[in-house]
Design a protein around this motif. Structure first.
Motif, PDB file in Angstrom:
ATOM      1  N   ARG A   1       0.797  -1.214   0.000  1.00 42.66           N
ATOM      2  CA  ARG A   1       0.000   0.000   0.000  1.00 42.66           C
ATOM      3  C   ARG A   1       0.837   1.276   0.000  1.00 42.66           C
ATOM      4  NH1 ARG A   1      -5.231  -1.420   3.912  1.00 42.66           N
ATOM      5  NH2 ARG A   1      -5.546  -3.534   3.109  1.00 42.66           N
ATOM      6  N   THR A   2       2.150   1.120  -0.066  1.00 41.23           N
ATOM      7  CA  THR A   2       3.047   2.277  -0.016  1.00 41.23           C
ATOM      8  C   THR A   2       4.045   2.197  -1.157  1.00 41.23           C
ATOM      9  OG1 THR A   2       2.859   2.357   2.393  1.00 41.23           O
ATOM     10  CG2 THR A   2       4.707   3.531   1.412  1.00 41.23           C
ATOM     11  N   GLY A   3       4.221   3.312  -1.862  1.00 41.12           N
ATOM     12  CA  GLY A   3       5.180   3.371  -2.947  1.00 41.12           C
ATOM     13  C   GLY A   3       6.548   3.800  -2.455  1.00 41.12           C
ATOM     14  N   GLY A   4       7.582   3.305  -3.117  1.00 37.98           N
ATOM     15  CA  GLY A   4       8.942   3.704  -2.799  1.00 37.98           C
ATOM     16  C   GLY A   4       9.312   4.973  -3.545  1.00 37.98           C
ATOM     17  N   LEU A   5       9.880   5.940  -2.836  1.00 33.13           N
ATOM     18  CA  LEU A   5      10.265   7.230  -3.409  1.00 33.13           C
ATOM     19  C   LEU A   5      11.772   7.401  -3.260  1.00 33.13           C
ATOM     20  CD1 LEU A   5       9.972  10.194  -4.357  1.00 33.13           C
ATOM     21  CD2 LEU A   5       9.124  10.757  -2.081  1.00 33.13           C
ATOM     22  N   PHE A   6      12.467   7.436  -4.375  1.00 30.67           N
ATOM     23  CA  PHE A   6      13.896   7.722  -4.412  1.00 30.67           C
ATOM     24  C   PHE A   6      14.072   9.081  -5.077  1.00 30.67           C
ATOM     25  CE2 PHE A   6      13.355   3.176  -4.521  1.00 30.67           C
ATOM     26  CZ  PHE A   6      14.375   2.641  -3.755  1.00 30.67           C
TER      27      PHE A   6
END
Length: 472
Positions: free
Chosen positions: A362-367
């Motif tokens: 339910r959570t996206g990875g942000l780089f």
């Protein structure tokens, strides 16, 4: 029911008067007894009514809807629960239009997102379409602009779902390009150029050609251009458009492979974001690039051990043909850097299973290479109900991207989501850049809040809000 894109959605409007002869919805907060909103004095409440977010109970002709504690997620859950209940009621012969009596503290935008998206349904069937909820009127002190903007964001999410849910026997790179072109016609001022395999070969898009080389259905590059302002900042959004992914010669296990029809969810989010940005006539320049290919197994498929030359000349040592997303993104990002002069570059992709392990579903990875850019994207997600978690780009792992026989290697050792991002960073030309890994939240296997099983449409709302609030 024939396959249609976009799927029809519930119509939502704001008004200050109730209609005659129309079923009504009264809101309820938890309490002993539950606290009812406007119109509640005329409703007999059964003991089953608790006010829990998303709980919809029919009370005679009317309905009581729980909105929980009033957090944005509660309002999205409430809207979605109501939509699902009223859709089911319509299928049983109930009404197809209702008035909702809002409380003064209603989070209208979150509620509308839930109303429009919670009842989303994608089916390809020979059966006639059942009766469905058609429209809802929100009655109270409601700003029509809040409703319109929320409907726009919901429409972008639903379109992303439509594109990602479309079966891959229909959806190949050419279909996705043709559909994007058709959708753009409904967004005045949005220009689309579709580049075929001959153009890709002439220009040197070696990553896209390598990934698409194993399929009988050749690759494409979709290039969308929105010139909503003269001068000012220019954003480039790049979305992975793998219309089906077998894993290539590094073939995936059969279990779960059917879900790879959604492996172009990042590209779908970019297409939906650009069409929404154009329909809203946002005063900003935005370019969308979607490199599209099928990753198949055949005698012409690319191999582990190959060295591929990307657009601009950088070479990549291939170690796993199932890490195909970064191969096509690298070409498009390098093209953007050399030709489009963006102020910021954002890519979005269902890229690594490692992010599903790290952050769940339910959570996206942000780089990001830039703190301000990372903050803007995270804030856009918070405003629109999409959760992001910033991940590191450790300096001690950067050298592992280098290859002994090429410029870079496709799958460096170490944490898979991070090393994939470090690989992509090699193609950003030092620009402010963010990478959104949506491998987890792009798909769902059950209802939660406004999400339904199948493609979730994740990231489209973030991209639209990010563009709407971007300043240099």
């Amino acid at each position: 029911m024939p396959l249609t894109v976009p799927t029809p959605l519930v119509a939502v409007e704001a008004a200050d008067t109730l209609r005659r002869g129309v079923g009504r919805v009264v809101l309820a907060r938890p309490g002993e007894p539950p606290v009812l909103g406007p119109g509640g004095a005329d409703v007999e409440v059964t003991p089953q009514v608790t006010g829990k977010a998303g709980e919809a109970r029919q009370q005679g002709r009317d309905w009581v809807l729980g909105v929980g504690g009033g957090a944005p997620a509660d309002w999205r859950t409430a809207g979605a629960g109501l939509a699902r209940a009223l859709h089911a009621g319509a299928e049983r012969g109930g009404g197809t239009t209702f008035d909702v009596r809002l409380t003064e503290d209603a989070d209208v935008r979150s509620f509308v997102l839930g109303l429009v998206l919670g009842g989303y349904r994608y089916r390809v069937t020979s059966e006639p379409a059942p009766a469905r909820l058609k429209s809802l009127r929100l009655v109270g002190e409601v700003a029509p602009e809040d409703v319109r903007e929320a409907v726009d964001l919901a429409t972008a999410t639903a379109l992303t779902r439509d594109l990602a849910n479309t079966p891959s026997n229909v959806k190949d790179p050419a279909w996705l390009a043709t559909t994007a072109t058709r959708l753009a016609k409904g967004a005045p001022g949005l220009a689309v150029a579709v580049r075929d395999e001959k153009w890709l070969a002439r220009e040197g898009f070696g990553g896209v050609l390598a990934v698409g080389g194993g399929s009988a259905r050749p690759p494409r590059l979709i290039h969308l251009t929105w010139e909503g302002a003269t001068g000012g900042p220019h954003l480039v959004l790049v979305g992975k458009g793998i219309t089906f992914d077998t894993g290539g010669i590094s073939v995936k296990p059969a279990e779960g492979m059917h879900l790879m029809r959604t492996d172009m969810a990042g590209g779908a989010a970019v297409i939906a974001a650009l069409t929404t940005i154009a329909r809203r006539n946002l005063p900003i320049r935005v370019t969308g690039l979607v490199p599209c290919a099928e990753n198949h197994v055949s005698g012409s498929a690319y191999r582990p051990g190959d060295v591929v030359r990307h657009y601009g000349g950088t070479t990549t040592e291939v170690s796993n043909t199932d890490a195909e997303g970064r191969m096509v993104l690298a070409d498009a990002m390098a093209y953007a850097v050399r030709n489009l002069a963006p102020d910021a570059l954002v890519d979005v992709a269902t890229l690594t299973g490692a992010m599903k392990v790290s952050l769940g579903l339910r959570t996206g990875g942000l780089f990001a290479s830039d703190d301000t850019l990372a903050a803007r994207l995270a804030e856009a997600g918070e405003r629109t109900g999409e959760s992001w978690w910033r991940m590191p780009l450790p300096a001690d792992l950067a050298d592992d991207v280098k290859s002994d026989i090429a410029d870079v290697r496709q799958c460096p050792p170490g944490p898979g989501g991070i090393t994939a991002a470090l690989f992509l960073r090699e193609f950003t030309g030092g620009l402010p850049w963010a990478h959104l890994d949506i491998a987890g939240p792009a798909r769902a296997d059950k209802n939660y809040a406004e999400v339904v099983p199948g493609a979730s449409g994740f990231a489209a709302r973030t991209l639209v809000d990010f563009a709407a609030n971007y300043t240099t």
